[in-house]
Design a protein around this motif. Structure first.
Motif, PDB file in Angstrom:
ATOM      1  N   GLU A 144      30.382  70.903  36.630  1.00  0.00           N
ATOM      2  CA  GLU A 144      30.620  72.359  35.965  1.00  0.00           C
ATOM      3  C   GLU A 144      31.497  72.844  35.208  1.00  0.00           C
ATOM      4  OE1 GLU A 144      28.949  74.693  39.126  1.00  0.00           O
ATOM      5  OE2 GLU A 144      27.568  74.189  39.278  1.00  0.00           O
ATOM      6  N   GLN A 145      32.827  72.352  35.916  1.00  0.00           N
ATOM      7  CA  GLN A 145      34.054  72.374  35.003  1.00  0.00           C
ATOM      8  C   GLN A 145      34.266  71.758  33.298  1.00  0.00           C
ATOM      9  OE1 GLN A 145      36.291  75.223  36.430  1.00  0.00           O
ATOM     10  NE2 GLN A 145      37.295  74.840  34.204  1.00  0.00           N
ATOM     11  N   ASP A 152      34.961  73.760  29.761  1.00  0.00           N
ATOM     12  CA  ASP A 152      35.686  73.431  29.224  1.00  0.00           C
ATOM     13  C   ASP A 152      35.492  72.960  28.209  1.00  0.00           C
ATOM     14  OD1 ASP A 152      37.744  73.996  31.475  1.00  0.00           O
ATOM     15  OD2 ASP A 152      37.730  71.706  32.396  1.00  0.00           O
ATOM     16  N   GLU A 153      34.733  72.118  28.133  1.00  0.00           N
ATOM     17  CA  GLU A 153      33.938  71.734  26.596  1.00  0.00           C
ATOM     18  C   GLU A 153      33.529  73.091  25.915  1.00  0.00           C
ATOM     19  OE1 GLU A 153      30.765  68.692  27.466  1.00  0.00           O
ATOM     20  OE2 GLU A 153      32.414  67.081  27.927  1.00  0.00           O
ATOM     21  N   GLU A 154      32.410  73.821  26.745  1.00  0.00           N
ATOM     22  CA  GLU A 154      32.137  74.887  26.124  1.00  0.00           C
ATOM     23  C   GLU A 154      33.192  75.943  24.834  1.00  0.00           C
ATOM     24  OE1 GLU A 154      29.122  77.133  28.371  1.00  0.00           O
ATOM     25  OE2 GLU A 154      27.948  75.655  27.925  1.00  0.00           O
ATOM     26  N   ASP A 178      35.173  76.908  16.918  1.00  0.00           N
ATOM     27  CA  ASP A 178      34.806  78.547  15.764  1.00  0.00           C
ATOM     28  C   ASP A 178      35.167  79.995  15.823  1.00  0.00           C
ATOM     29  OD1 ASP A 178      32.169  76.789  16.413  1.00  0.00           O
ATOM     30  OD2 ASP A 178      31.161  78.030  17.673  1.00  0.00           O
ATOM     31  N   ASP A 179      36.190  79.826  17.229  1.00  0.00           N
ATOM     32  CA  ASP A 179      37.189  81.311  16.586  1.00  0.00           C
ATOM     33  C   ASP A 179      38.476  80.937  15.738  1.00  0.00           C
ATOM     34  OD1 ASP A 179      35.524  82.725  18.157  1.00  0.00           O
ATOM     35  OD2 ASP A 179      37.072  82.424  19.976  1.00  0.00           O
ATOM     36  N   LYS A 180      38.278  79.869  15.651  1.00  0.00           N
ATOM     37  CA  LYS A 180      39.695  79.414  14.490  1.00  0.00           C
ATOM     38  C   LYS A 180      39.435  79.435  13.502  1.00  0.00           C
ATOM     39  CE  LYS A 180      43.037  76.997  17.739  1.00  0.00           C
ATOM     40  NZ  LYS A 180      43.642  76.213  18.568  1.00  0.00           N
TER      41      LYS A 180
END
Length: 122
Positions: free
Chosen positions: A46-47, A51-53, A60-62
């Motif tokens: 899950e971690q 982390d991938e997400e 995407d933000d960049k």
């Protein structure tokens, strides 16, 4: 005398756990460790997914930030074209002549001299 003690206390008792109890405790401990290991593996998976997400979201933000910055720069450039044209046609020629005059005359106060020169040719 031993007989009197045995009668008053009862038969001897063994407080050490028997084999069946030890086996049950060992099996319970092993099961608990397996469950803990499985939970740790699931948490790790899950971690990793989280982390991938988060990495994708940061990319995407960049990209969005780069697009916004490019759009802002384009808007500033578009708005500054008329101003730049005006400055190049009217202000820069007079200012250039004034600076040449200041370098030729070399007054004690060049800023004041340039200001007076620009006021004369306004």
């Amino acid at each position: 005398m031993m007989e009197i003690v045995r009668l008053s206390l009862g038969p001897p008792r063994n407080y050490h756990p028997d084999k069946k109890r030890l086996e049950r405790e060992a099996a319970a401990t092993a099961e608990a460790e397996r469950a803990k290991k499985l939970a740790a593996e699931e948490e790790s998976v899950e971690q990793t997914k989280e982390d991938e997400e988060m990495g994708k979201l940061k990319l995407d933000d960049k990209e969005r930030a780069k697009k916004v910055l490019a759009a802002a720069e384009a808007a500033v450039e578009a708005k500054s074209r008329p101003l730049r044209k005006y400055l190049m046609e009217t202000v820069i020629p007079v200012l250039t002549k004034g600076l040449v005059e200041v370098s030729r005359v070399r007054p004690n106060d060049p800023i004041d001299y340039l200001a007076e020169y620009l006021l004369k040719f306004d």
